[in-house]
Every structure is written in structure tokens, then in C-alpha cells.
Design a protein around this motif. Sequence first.
Motif, PDB file in Angstrom:
ATOM      1  N   ILE A 200       0.847  -1.184   0.000  1.00  0.00           N
ATOM      2  CA  ILE A 200       0.000   0.000   0.000  1.00  0.00           C
ATOM      3  C   ILE A 200       0.887   1.239   0.000  1.00  0.00           C
ATOM      4  O   ILE A 200       1.853   1.332   0.763  1.00  0.00           O
ATOM      5  N   THR A 201       0.551   2.202  -0.831  1.00  0.00           N
ATOM      6  CA  THR A 201       1.303   3.447  -0.913  1.00  0.00           C
ATOM      7  C   THR A 201       0.965   4.354   0.262  1.00  0.00           C
ATOM      8  O   THR A 201      -0.188   4.401   0.708  1.00  0.00           O
ATOM      9  N   ALA A 202       1.956   5.074   0.767  1.00  0.00           N
ATOM     10  CA  ALA A 202       1.752   6.094   1.797  1.00  0.00           C
ATOM     11  C   ALA A 202       1.998   7.470   1.199  1.00  0.00           C
ATOM     12  O   ALA A 202       2.952   7.662   0.436  1.00  0.00           O
ATOM     13  N   THR A 203       1.142   8.420   1.543  1.00  0.00           N
ATOM     14  CA  THR A 203       1.259   9.793   1.050  1.00  0.00           C
ATOM     15  C   THR A 203       1.117  10.766   2.210  1.00  0.00           C
ATOM     16  O   THR A 203       0.782  10.393   3.331  1.00  0.00           O
ATOM     17  N   SER A 204       1.341  12.041   1.913  1.00  0.00           N
ATOM     18  CA  SER A 204       0.983  13.125   2.826  1.00  0.00           C
ATOM     19  C   SER A 204      -0.170  13.910   2.212  1.00  0.00           C
ATOM     20  O   SER A 204      -0.401  13.857   1.002  1.00  0.00           O
ATOM     21  N   GLY A 205      -0.875  14.648   3.060  1.00  0.00           N
ATOM     22  CA  GLY A 205      -1.954  15.500   2.576  1.00  0.00           C
ATOM     23  C   GLY A 205      -2.121  16.690   3.506  1.00  0.00           C
ATOM     24  O   GLY A 205      -2.405  16.515   4.697  1.00  0.00           O
ATOM     25  N   ARG A 206      -1.923  17.865   2.988  1.00  0.00           N
ATOM     26  CA  ARG A 206      -2.065  19.068   3.811  1.00  0.00           C
ATOM     27  C   ARG A 206      -3.505  19.285   4.260  1.00  0.00           C
ATOM     28  O   ARG A 206      -3.759  19.939   5.259  1.00  0.00           O
ATOM     29  N   ASP A 207      -4.460  18.733   3.500  1.00  0.00           N
ATOM     30  CA  ASP A 207      -5.871  19.035   3.740  1.00  0.00           C
ATOM     31  C   ASP A 207      -6.047  20.554   3.693  1.00  0.00           C
ATOM     32  O   ASP A 207      -6.539  21.192   4.613  1.00  0.00           O
ATOM     33  N   TRP A 208      -5.669  21.098   2.551  1.00  0.00           N
ATOM     34  CA  TRP A 208      -5.459  22.535   2.363  1.00  0.00           C
ATOM     35  C   TRP A 208      -6.793  23.259   2.172  1.00  0.00           C
ATOM     36  O   TRP A 208      -7.465  23.105   1.164  1.00  0.00           O
ATOM     37  N   HIS A 209      -7.157  24.067   3.171  1.00  0.00           N
ATOM     38  CA  HIS A 209      -8.388  24.848   3.101  1.00  0.00           C
ATOM     39  C   HIS A 209      -8.134  26.348   2.974  1.00  0.00           C
ATOM     40  O   HIS A 209      -8.967  27.078   2.470  1.00  0.00           O
ATOM     41  N   ARG A 210      -6.992  26.782   3.504  1.00  0.00           N
ATOM     42  CA  ARG A 210      -6.683  28.214   3.506  1.00  0.00           C
ATOM     43  C   ARG A 210      -5.163  28.386   3.582  1.00  0.00           C
ATOM     44  O   ARG A 210      -4.446  27.434   3.900  1.00  0.00           O
ATOM     45  N   THR A 211      -4.707  29.605   3.317  1.00  0.00           N
ATOM     46  CA  THR A 211      -3.276  29.910   3.410  1.00  0.00           C
ATOM     47  C   THR A 211      -3.107  31.154   4.269  1.00  0.00           C
ATOM     48  O   THR A 211      -3.722  32.192   4.004  1.00  0.00           O
ATOM     49  N   GLU A 212      -2.285  31.021   5.330  1.00  0.00           N
ATOM     50  CA  GLU A 212      -2.010  32.132   6.227  1.00  0.00           C
ATOM     51  C   GLU A 212      -0.508  32.419   6.227  1.00  0.00           C
ATOM     52  O   GLU A 212       0.315  31.525   5.989  1.00  0.00           O
ATOM     53  N   ASP A 213      -0.154  33.674   6.527  1.00  0.00           N
ATOM     54  CA  ASP A 213       1.255  34.051   6.550  1.00  0.00           C
ATOM     55  C   ASP A 213       2.036  33.275   7.606  1.00  0.00           C
ATOM     56  O   ASP A 213       3.232  33.029   7.449  1.00  0.00           O
ATOM     57  N   HIS A 214       1.372  32.885   8.692  1.00  0.00           N
ATOM     58  CA  HIS A 214       2.052  32.228   9.799  1.00  0.00           C
ATOM     59  C   HIS A 214       1.924  30.706   9.747  1.00  0.00           C
ATOM     60  O   HIS A 214       2.199  30.027  10.737  1.00  0.00           O
ATOM     61  N   ASP A 215       1.540  30.145   8.612  1.00  0.00           N
ATOM     62  CA  ASP A 215       1.367  28.700   8.509  1.00  0.00           C
ATOM     63  C   ASP A 215       2.651  27.955   8.860  1.00  0.00           C
ATOM     64  O   ASP A 215       3.750  28.348   8.444  1.00  0.00           O
ATOM     65  N   ALA A 216       2.500  26.856   9.608  1.00  0.00           N
ATOM     66  CA  ALA A 216       3.620  25.964   9.853  1.00  0.00           C
ATOM     67  C   ALA A 216       3.982  25.256   8.545  1.00  0.00           C
ATOM     68  O   ALA A 216       3.200  25.248   7.588  1.00  0.00           O
ATOM     69  N   PRO A 217       5.157  24.640   8.460  1.00  0.00           N
ATOM     70  CA  PRO A 217       5.551  23.954   7.222  1.00  0.00           C
ATOM     71  C   PRO A 217       4.620  22.786   6.896  1.00  0.00           C
ATOM     72  O   PRO A 217       4.070  22.128   7.785  1.00  0.00           O
ATOM     73  N   ALA A 218       4.461  22.530   5.611  1.00  0.00           N
ATOM     74  CA  ALA A 218       3.681  21.385   5.126  1.00  0.00           C
ATOM     75  C   ALA A 218       4.614  20.381   4.479  1.00  0.00           C
ATOM     76  O   ALA A 218       5.678  20.739   3.964  1.00  0.00           O
ATOM     77  N   ALA A 219       4.230  19.130   4.526  1.00  0.00           N
ATOM     78  CA  ALA A 219       4.995  18.088   3.848  1.00  0.00           C
ATOM     79  C   ALA A 219       4.701  18.113   2.345  1.00  0.00           C
ATOM     80  O   ALA A 219       3.673  18.636   1.906  1.00  0.00           O
ATOM     81  N   ILE A 220       5.597  17.532   1.587  1.00  0.00           N
ATOM     82  CA  ILE A 220       5.447  17.412   0.148  1.00  0.00           C
ATOM     83  C   ILE A 220       5.451  15.934  -0.218  1.00  0.00           C
ATOM     84  O   ILE A 220       6.283  15.163   0.263  1.00  0.00           O
ATOM     85  N   THR A 221       4.519  15.532  -1.065  1.00  0.00           N
ATOM     86  CA  THR A 221       4.517  14.191  -1.633  1.00  0.00           C
ATOM     87  C   THR A 221       5.147  14.263  -3.019  1.00  0.00           C
ATOM     88  O   THR A 221       4.620  14.925  -3.908  1.00  0.00           O
ATOM     89  N   TYR A 222       6.288  13.605  -3.175  1.00  0.00           N
ATOM     90  CA  TYR A 222       6.933  13.539  -4.495  1.00  0.00           C
ATOM     91  C   TYR A 222       6.425  12.305  -5.228  1.00  0.00           C
ATOM     92  O   TYR A 222       6.491  11.185  -4.711  1.00  0.00           O
ATOM     93  N   ILE A 223       5.922  12.518  -6.437  1.00  0.00           N
ATOM     94  CA  ILE A 223       5.449  11.443  -7.301  1.00  0.00           C
ATOM     95  C   ILE A 223       6.521  11.165  -8.346  1.00  0.00           C
ATOM     96  O   ILE A 223       6.990  12.078  -9.019  1.00  0.00           O
ATOM     97  N   GLY A 224       6.898   9.904  -8.504  1.00  0.00           N
ATOM     98  CA  GLY A 224       7.964   9.540  -9.423  1.00  0.00           C
ATOM     99  C   GLY A 224       7.448   9.045 -10.748  1.00  0.00           C
ATOM    100  O   GLY A 224       6.568   8.187 -10.810  1.00  0.00           O
ATOM    101  N   THR A 225       7.955   9.608 -11.842  1.00  0.00           N
ATOM    102  CA  THR A 225       7.590   9.151 -13.174  1.00  0.00           C
ATOM    103  C   THR A 225       8.856   8.902 -13.984  1.00  0.00           C
ATOM    104  O   THR A 225       9.826   9.650 -13.879  1.00  0.00           O
ATOM    105  N   GLU A 226       8.845   7.848 -14.776  1.00  0.00           N
ATOM    106  CA  GLU A 226      10.008   7.510 -15.598  1.00  0.00           C
ATOM    107  C   GLU A 226       9.901   8.080 -17.001  1.00  0.00           C
ATOM    108  O   GLU A 226      10.840   7.993 -17.773  1.00  0.00           O
TER     109      GLU A 226
END
Length: 361
Positions: A169-195
Motif C-alpha cells: 500500500i502506498t503512503a502519502t501526505s496531505g495538507r488538507d489545504w483549506h486556507r493559506t495564512e502568513d504564519h502557517d507551519a511547514p507542510a509536507a510534500i509528496t513527491y510522485i515519481g515518473t520515468e
Amino acid sequence: MKWIPSELHTHTLHSDGQHTLDEMVQSALHLGIDCIALTDHNTQSGLQDRQRIQHETGIHIIPGMEWTTFYGHMITMGIHKYVDWRNLGIDDIEKGIDQVHAQGGLVGIAHPFRIGSPICTGCYWEYPITNWQKVDYIEVWSTLMPSIKKDSQRAFAWWTSLLNEGHQITATSGRDWHRTEDHDAPAAITYIGTEDEEKLWHSLDMLQTSDVSYTDRVELEPKDHSALTALRQGAVTVTMGPLLTFTAHIAHPIHDDQSKRYHIGQELYCPPYEKLKLEIALDTICRQQYYTLADQSLRLVVNSNRGILFEQQIPVQTEVYDCELEQAQILSWVRVELYGYFAETYSMIAFTNAIYITHSL
């Protein structure tokens, strides 16, 4: 492999988000993200400006939707026609998954251990799964600064236990992004690999959509198929900052076909008594302007179904590290993890998905 920085869980004002799709994409550009999945709650109406925004910004938008039910939230991606969950009970989730798969789509369990009723009805995953081959991925890191969140730690441990049971099973991250604020804590990035970078990712020639309303039908594009294939196969690595990847091969191959390098998400046949060699790459240059990682000694770990097999203290720099695994005959999966101080907190900074190991042809 070409690794595409992506955010796979977003919402616009077509559900409960505060962005328009234009605003969401501009925020993504500001964070160095090349791809987002639009996953509004129970609607795909926000995709109506998708092609225009893609052409204007170069950011790809994967069509998706978050099934927001009473017993759990499930991301559906890559479906071209709306699939309704309202006629499904708590024991019928796999029927809904089958309908999504019938369209070639993917399903992912969103934030499975977030607090549920009565504070957030349906946010906690309660659906029983009898066939884990039907689940394409689990969002193991959720919201901002996910690695320190208890619900994300529970989800990560759950995913690990499923790997130990033999599920791929693949594992991912998800910010569950609803809004953007100047003081937001860091978010994770999911890198998708393509050949297939040239044909499937950097092409600007998008397919034309049909005349049918977006709320009824969404046409898929070459980049969609590339991203969905990568997610389905587990060609995914997740990070708060630097890009962490690895490959595996037989350390001392007898035959030429055993010298093949296997990438994240692939399955490798390991003959008895052979050693596995891993080549682990840490890239601190990719997206370096979008995160801050203090100079320090990082902990690099190779984890597996047999626990930790290898660990090393490494500096914050782009480098490739080799290791040989002596216990290959008892392994069914391996992945790589990175630990250190990030945003003034010591935690896991990055992890890869697994390379799977089989001992029979």
C-alpha cells in the motif's frame, strides 16, 4: 526517475475551502509545488477552470474528490464521472471502491485517525476493509507539520503494520489545504515519481475536454495517467524538506538480470543467500529555497519488516550513501527514513515508500 513535488489533498470554496482554484494554484506556485489534486468534499464542480489554469501556470491539477461520509473520508482521484457514496452503508465501502476502480480511478484513506464524532463527524476512519488490495494508498501524514501530530504517527504505524502483514500500500501526505495564512507551519510534500518525463509530464499539449458539464464528467489527460500510475505503484516519497530516494539491487549478481536497479514501489526477486545493496540519495538542492533545514547531523535509517537494519549519522548535504543488507532472505520490504531537527523540533523529516522483496519466482 523524475520526482514531481505534489500536494494531494486540497479544497476550494466549492466545498469548505477559502481559495478559488486560481488562488490555490498561486499559493502552490509560491511553495514550489508542480502538481495538486483538487479534492473538494463530494463535488467536482471546482474543476471547471482546470485547463485554463494549467495552461496559464504550468501546474497540473489532478481531478479528485473527497468522499465525506459519516464513517470516514476517502479521496477518489482520476474518476471521470461522479460516483455517489450515499447509498453505501458502513459495511459497503468496498462496493464504492469497486465503482471508482471501474473508471480507472484511485482511492486513498484520508487522515484515518483524526478526531471523529462529535467534533468532526466522519473524520475518523471506521469502515472495515476485508480486502486491502482494493486500497491504493493511505494518507499517513496529514495537515501542517504532520510528523509531530499524534494522529499522523498512528497512521504511519498503521501503514507499517499493514506492510508487515504483506500488503503493498502506498503512503502519502496531505495538507488538507483549506486556507493559506502568513504564519502557517511547514507542510509536507509528496513527491510522485515518473520515468517518462518528456512524454507524460512536461508536455504542454493537453487533451480537450468534452462539452459535458464538469459536475457530470471530467476528461483525463496524459499527466493524470502518469501521476495515477505512480501512486498506484507506490513510486512516492514524502518529505518536510530534502528529497529522499533509494534504489536496490542484488549486491553480487550471478546473472545480468539480477543487476537491475529497482525503484521505490517496485518488487525485487532476491535469490537465497544473496545480499541486497541499497543506494540512498539525499537531495538538499531540490526546492531548497522553499524550506529551512539547519546545519546538523541527521539520522539516516533503513527500516524493514524486521525492524531497523542500518543507520548512519550524515551531514546536511546532497550525497549518495551505500549499504548492504545481510538478512535479505528474511525481508519482505525495506524503506528509508530521515530524522533530525526541523522547525525547531526533532522528528522524522522524510520517508520513502517501500521496495518489496520476494523470494520466489
